[in-house]
Design a protein around this motif. Structure first.
Motif, PDB file in Angstrom:
ATOM      1  N   GLN A  34      14.235  -2.391  -9.738  1.00 34.80           N
ATOM      2  CA  GLN A  34      15.533  -2.735  -9.286  1.00 34.80           C
ATOM      3  C   GLN A  34      16.145  -1.350  -8.494  1.00 34.80           C
ATOM      4  N   ALA A  35      15.815  -0.260  -9.167  1.00 32.82           N
ATOM      5  CA  ALA A  35      16.279   1.037  -8.520  1.00 32.82           C
ATOM      6  C   ALA A  35      15.687   1.350  -7.352  1.00 32.82           C
ATOM      7  N   ILE A  36      14.436   1.312  -7.203  1.00 38.63           N
ATOM      8  CA  ILE A  36      13.793   1.555  -5.930  1.00 38.63           C
ATOM      9  C   ILE A  36      14.289   0.301  -4.997  1.00 38.63           C
ATOM     10  N   ALA A  37      14.295  -0.830  -5.117  1.00 46.80           N
ATOM     11  CA  ALA A  37      14.898  -1.863  -4.241  1.00 46.80           C
ATOM     12  C   ALA A  37      16.155  -1.316  -3.854  1.00 46.80           C
ATOM     13  N   ALA A  38      17.125  -0.867  -4.683  1.00 44.22           N
ATOM     14  CA  ALA A  38      18.529  -0.408  -4.330  1.00 44.22           C
ATOM     15  C   ALA A  38      18.430   0.550  -3.375  1.00 44.22           C
ATOM     16  N   GLU A  39      17.684   1.581  -3.484  1.00 44.90           N
ATOM     17  CA  GLU A  39      17.500   2.654  -2.680  1.00 44.90           C
ATOM     18  C   GLU A  39      17.155   2.423  -1.270  1.00 44.90           C
ATOM     19  N   GLY A  40      16.371   1.090  -0.972  1.00 43.52           N
ATOM     20  CA  GLY A  40      15.966   0.862   0.247  1.00 43.52           C
ATOM     21  C   GLY A  40      14.726   1.556   0.571  1.00 43.52           C
ATOM     22  N   PRO A  41      14.179   1.448   1.807  1.00 36.84           N
ATOM     23  CA  PRO A  41      12.996   1.919   2.364  1.00 36.84           C
ATOM     24  C   PRO A  41      12.639   3.350   1.973  1.00 36.84           C
ATOM     25  N   GLN A  42      11.217   3.512   1.404  1.00 32.03           N
ATOM     26  CA  GLN A  42      11.108   4.628   0.886  1.00 32.03           C
ATOM     27  C   GLN A  42      10.336   5.536   1.959  1.00 32.03           C
ATOM     28  N   GLU A  43       9.935   5.088   3.127  1.00 27.60           N
ATOM     29  CA  GLU A  43       9.184   5.671   4.102  1.00 27.60           C
ATOM     30  C   GLU A  43       9.270   4.794   5.367  1.00 27.60           C
ATOM     31  N   PRO A  44       8.894   5.438   6.481  1.00 29.06           N
ATOM     32  CA  PRO A  44       8.928   4.883   7.772  1.00 29.06           C
ATOM     33  C   PRO A  44       8.151   3.514   7.726  1.00 29.06           C
ATOM     34  N   GLN A  45       8.204   2.603   8.790  1.00 25.65           N
ATOM     35  CA  GLN A  45       7.357   1.549   8.752  1.00 25.65           C
ATOM     36  C   GLN A  45       6.356   1.665   9.975  1.00 25.65           C
ATOM     37  N   ILE A  46       5.075   1.035   9.787  1.00 25.97           N
ATOM     38  CA  ILE A  46       4.373   1.198  11.118  1.00 25.97           C
ATOM     39  C   ILE A  46       3.973  -0.421  11.807  1.00 25.97           C
ATOM     40  N   GLU A  47       4.043  -0.306  13.129  1.00 26.84           N
ATOM     41  CA  GLU A  47       3.688  -1.889  13.852  1.00 26.84           C
ATOM     42  C   GLU A  47       2.573  -1.290  14.826  1.00 26.84           C
ATOM     43  N   CYS A  48       1.783  -2.218  15.025  1.00 24.53           N
ATOM     44  CA  CYS A  48       0.931  -1.973  16.122  1.00 24.53           C
ATOM     45  C   CYS A  48       1.260  -2.970  17.228  1.00 24.53           C
TER      46      CYS A  48
END
Length: 196
Positions: A34-48
Motif C-alpha cells: 500500500q505504501a509503494i502504491a501510494a508513492e506512485g511510480p518508482q521508475e520511468p516507463q518504457i514503450e516500444c
C-alpha cells in the motif's frame, strides 16, 4: 486427565502463535504494498514505438524506444544491455560514428560498422526531467519524455525469436538507488534483401 488437557492446550497455543505470526507477516507485506502504491511510480516507463528488421542492412534490427517519467525525480539512462541472445551486439543511434565536418555530419551506414568493436551494451544519451517537465524552446533542460533509437546486430548464424534489453535508470540527484527495466520483444522472421 489434567496432563492431557495441558497437552492439548499447549498444542492450541502453539497453533495460535503460528497463525498470529503469519497474520502479522501478511499485514506487514500488505502495508508495504500500500505504501509503494501510494508513492506512485518508482521508475520511468518504457514503450516500444516501433521495431523491425532493416531491409538495407542485413542482420540489423531497429528499435524505437520511448521513455516516460511519472516520478518527481530526474533520471539518466547510462546503459542499455542486451540480455538475450548471447551473441547480439547493441548500439544507440546517437553513438554511431559520423563522417564529414561539424556542419554536415553523416552517420556511417550500419553495414559499414565493424561489429567486432561492438558489445552487448551501449550508452543511450536520453535523460528525463521530473513528471510535467517540458524542454525549453532554446533546447536546454529535459522533458519528462525522451525518444531513443537502438540498433541490434544478429549474426547470420543466430536463430532467434525473442529479444530482451535491460535499461539502467540512475537518479541524477543520487537520492534513489538505480532502477532496472527490461524490454522484451518477439522478433519477426528475418528480411532478406532481394537481389538487384
Amino acid at each position: 486427565m489434567s496432563q492431557e488437557i495441558s497437552y492439548w492446550l499447549s498444542i492450541v497455543g502453539a497453533v495460535a502463535g503460528i497463525i498470529g505470526m503469519i497474520t502479522g507477516i501478511a499485514a506487514a507485506l500488505y502495508a508495504r504494498r500500500q505504501a509503494i502504491a501510494a508513492e506512485g511510480p518508482q521508475e520511468p516507463q518504457i514503450e516500444c514505438a516501433w521495431h523491425g528488421w532493416s531491409i538495407e542492412h542485413p542482420g540489423w534490427y531497429q528499435l524505437d524506444v520511448v521513455f516516460r517519467n511519472r516520478t518527481d525525480l530526474s533520471w539518466r539512462i547510462p546503459t542499455a544491455s542486451a540480455l538475450s541472445p548471447a551473441d547480439v551486439k547493441l548500439i544507440s543511434a546517437s553513438r554511431i560514428p559520423t563522417t564529414g565536418d561539424d556542419f554536415e555530419p553523416r552517420s556511417i551506414p550500419l553495414s559499414e560498422l565493424n561489429t567486432t568493436d561492438l558489445s552487448a551494451t551501449t550508452s543511450p544519451i536520453s535523460e528525463l526531467g521530473p513528471a510535467g517537465s517540458k524542454r525549453h524552446q532554446s533546447g536546454w533542460g529535459w522533458s519528462d519524455a525522451a525518444y531513443e533509437t537502438l540498433y541490434a546486430y544478429f549474426p547470420a548464424r543466430s536463430r532467434i525469436s525473442r529479444f530482451s534489453i535491460r535499461f539502467t535508470f540512475e537518479d541524477k540527484a543520487e537520492m534513489a538507488r538505480p532502477r532496472y527495466k527490461t524490454l522484451k520483444r518477439r522478433l519477426a522472421p528475418r528480411i532478406i534483401k532481394p537481389a538487384e
